[in-house]
Design a protein around this motif. Structure first.
Motif, short mmCIF file in Angstrom:
data_model
loop_
_atom_site.label_atom_id
_atom_site.label_comp_id
_atom_site.label_asym_id
_atom_site.label_seq_id
_atom_site.Cartn_x
_atom_site.Cartn_y
_atom_site.Cartn_z
N GLY A 1 19.69 23.06 43.90
CA GLY A 1 20.30 22.53 42.67
C GLY A 1 21.72 23.00 42.48
O GLY A 1 22.18 23.13 41.35
N GLY A 2 22.44 23.25 43.59
CA GLY A 2 23.83 23.67 43.49
C GLY A 2 24.00 25.16 43.28
O GLY A 2 25.12 25.65 43.15
N ARG A 3 22.89 25.90 43.24
CA ARG A 3 22.96 27.35 43.03
C ARG A 3 23.07 28.06 44.36
O ARG A 3 22.80 27.49 45.42
N SER A 4 23.45 29.34 44.32
CA SER A 4 23.51 30.12 45.54
C SER A 4 22.11 30.36 46.07
O SER A 4 21.11 30.17 45.37
N ALA A 5 22.03 30.77 47.32
CA ALA A 5 20.74 30.98 47.97
C ALA A 5 20.15 32.35 47.67
O ALA A 5 19.04 32.64 48.10
N VAL A 6 20.86 33.21 46.97
CA VAL A 6 20.40 34.57 46.69
C VAL A 6 20.57 34.88 45.21
O VAL A 6 21.27 34.17 44.48
N ASP A 7 19.93 35.97 44.77
CA ASP A 7 20.03 36.37 43.37
C ASP A 7 20.68 37.75 43.22
O ASP A 7 20.47 38.44 42.23
N THR A 8 21.47 38.14 44.21
CA THR A 8 22.19 39.41 44.14
C THR A 8 23.31 39.31 43.10
O THR A 8 23.69 38.21 42.69
N PRO A 9 23.87 40.45 42.69
CA PRO A 9 24.96 40.40 41.70
C PRO A 9 26.13 39.55 42.16
O PRO A 9 26.33 39.35 43.36
N ARG A 10 26.92 39.09 41.23
CA ARG A 10 28.09 38.25 41.54
C ARG A 10 29.22 39.17 41.99
O ARG A 10 30.15 39.49 41.24
N TRP A 11 29.17 39.59 43.25
CA TRP A 11 30.21 40.47 43.79
C TRP A 11 31.49 39.69 44.03
O TRP A 11 31.49 38.47 44.24
N LYS A 12 32.60 40.43 44.07
CA LYS A 12 33.92 39.83 44.27
C LYS A 12 34.49 40.34 45.60
O LYS A 12 34.78 41.52 45.74
N PHE A 13 34.65 39.43 46.56
CA PHE A 13 35.21 39.77 47.87
C PHE A 13 36.58 39.12 48.00
O PHE A 13 36.77 37.97 47.62
N ALA A 14 37.53 39.85 48.59
CA ALA A 14 38.88 39.33 48.80
C ALA A 14 39.23 39.33 50.28
O ALA A 14 38.86 40.24 51.03
N MET A 15 39.94 38.31 50.69
CA MET A 15 40.48 38.22 52.05
C MET A 15 41.99 38.11 51.96
O MET A 15 42.51 37.29 51.18
N VAL A 16 42.70 38.93 52.74
CA VAL A 16 44.16 38.89 52.76
C VAL A 16 44.59 38.80 54.23
O VAL A 16 44.33 39.71 55.02
N THR A 17 45.27 37.71 54.58
CA THR A 17 45.65 37.48 55.97
C THR A 17 47.16 37.42 56.14
O THR A 17 47.90 37.36 55.16
N HIS A 18 47.58 37.39 57.40
CA HIS A 18 49.00 37.32 57.74
C HIS A 18 49.45 35.88 57.95
O HIS A 18 50.53 35.64 58.52
N SER A 19 48.70 34.92 57.48
CA SER A 19 49.02 33.51 57.69
C SER A 19 50.29 33.11 56.97
O SER A 19 50.57 33.56 55.86
N GLY A 20 51.03 32.21 57.60
CA GLY A 20 52.11 31.53 56.91
C GLY A 20 51.56 30.31 56.18
O GLY A 20 50.37 30.01 56.25
N ASP A 21 52.41 29.61 55.48
CA ASP A 21 51.98 28.41 54.76
C ASP A 21 51.66 27.28 55.74
O ASP A 21 52.34 27.10 56.74
#
Length: 324
Positions: A31-51
């Motif tokens: 129904g559009g929900r995530s597959a797990v019921d773990t807390p809503r953690w916040k993950f960040a990705m920072v890369t060296h990519s150009g535009d």
């Protein structure tokens, strides 16, 4: 060779029952929900990519798909300037994110800020670049392609094609992974390899520099670009220079798949960027949820895989949807 092992893995491994489509089916059934019921953690990705770099769009697609499945809020940011990339990482530390994914293309600029993240108790995984320094910097794992091994696979392929002199086009000076790729080619190639440094932010300049090289040295019979966006430019440069040099490239996108199909490109080296993004998010979720980790202190490899004309048709669906 790693290339030969990679070729033993069929392209059907990314079939219509796997990858993004499978995730979409699971999301639909939930129904559009995530597959797990773990807390809503916040993950960040920072890369060296150009535009506008299509490679990193694919990495991001993989990470975002895993984030949906894992009930993770995913934050993405990037900057090709090493100092600015470090500033972006610091900003995520200040936001107190629950996990970090970073690239180490220019590790000297990233060492201190990664150490700050680790000291703050933020689990870090490195992807794509900086494999040799990842563990020393305090990261839990590295996910990506061994760049030297990938370069060696290219050298072997050039030998098979009877090439004798190659130009390796480096579009980002100071990127250690790019240097390693060209070094790997040089290690196994029976012919000679010359490095050609260009400004990857100026595509017309890339073309003119390569044209000039091919016009001045008619013995060059192979051109190796280090990123998918540069492959078509190299083909144009060879045509304008009247050169018969074959063009090969690292990395894959829809345009490269078309080039393989029409044989304007000889072959491509795929490091499966979708997997780099997907596995990094999923592995950090597993770490937060169950203290799991992969690799045993060694890199988790996503490549290399040598792709040729015969692979092009099977790739079209995946490149069109942005997962290969």
């Amino acid at each position: 060779m790693a290339a030969a092992l990679a070729l033993a893995v069929p392209l059907a491994g990314c079939s219509s029952t796997g990858g993004k489509r499978a995730e979409e089916e699971r999301a639909k059934s939930a129904g559009g929900r995530s597959a797990v019921d773990t807390p809503r953690w916040k993950f960040a990705m920072v890369t060296h990519s150009g535009d506008g770099d299509t490679f990193w769009d694919i990495v991001k697609n993989g990470a975002e798909q895993a984030a949906v499945k894992d009930n993770v809020e995913f934050l993405y940011s990037h900057d090709k300037e090493a100092g600015k990339q470090a500033e972006l990482v610091q900003a995520r530390i200040d936001q107190k994110v629950d996990a970090l994914i970073v690239t180490l293309a220019k590790p000297d600029a990233m060492k201190n800020v990664v150490a700050k993240a680790v000291k703050a108790g933020i689990p870090v995984i490195t992807i794509n670049s900086g494999q040799d320094l990842s563990k020393d910097f305090g990261a839990l794992a590295h996910i990506g392609q061994d760049e030297v091994t990938a370069g060696e696979a290219v050298g072997e392929e050039l030998n098979e094609r009877g090439r004798s002199k190659a130009v390796c086009v480096l579009h980002e000076q100071g990127n250690i992974g790019h240097e390693q790729r060209c070094d790997g080619v040089r290690e196994t190639f029976d012919g000679t390899v010359q490095n050609l440094y260009v400004d990857g932010t100026n595509m017309p300049g890339v073309q003119s520099s390569l044209e000039a090289k091919l016009q001045s040295d008619r013995s060059v019979d192979a051109v190796v670009t280090l990123g998918a966006p540069f492959a078509a430019t190299a083909v144009k440069a060879a045509g304008q220079a009247g050169s018969d040099a074959e063009v090969a490239t690292f990395d894959l996108n829809e345009q490269v798949a078309r080039g393989l199909a029409d044989e304007s490109l000889a072959f491509a080296v795929d490091q499966q960027p979708y997997l780099q993004g997907y596995q990094a998010v999923d592995l950090l979720w597993l770490y937060r949820y169950n203290n799991d980790m992969l690799g045993g202190g060694k890199p988790v490899l996503t490549g290399p895989q040598i792709l040729r004309k015969d692979d092009a048709e099977a790739l079209r669906e995946y490149t069109a949807r942005g997962t290969r």
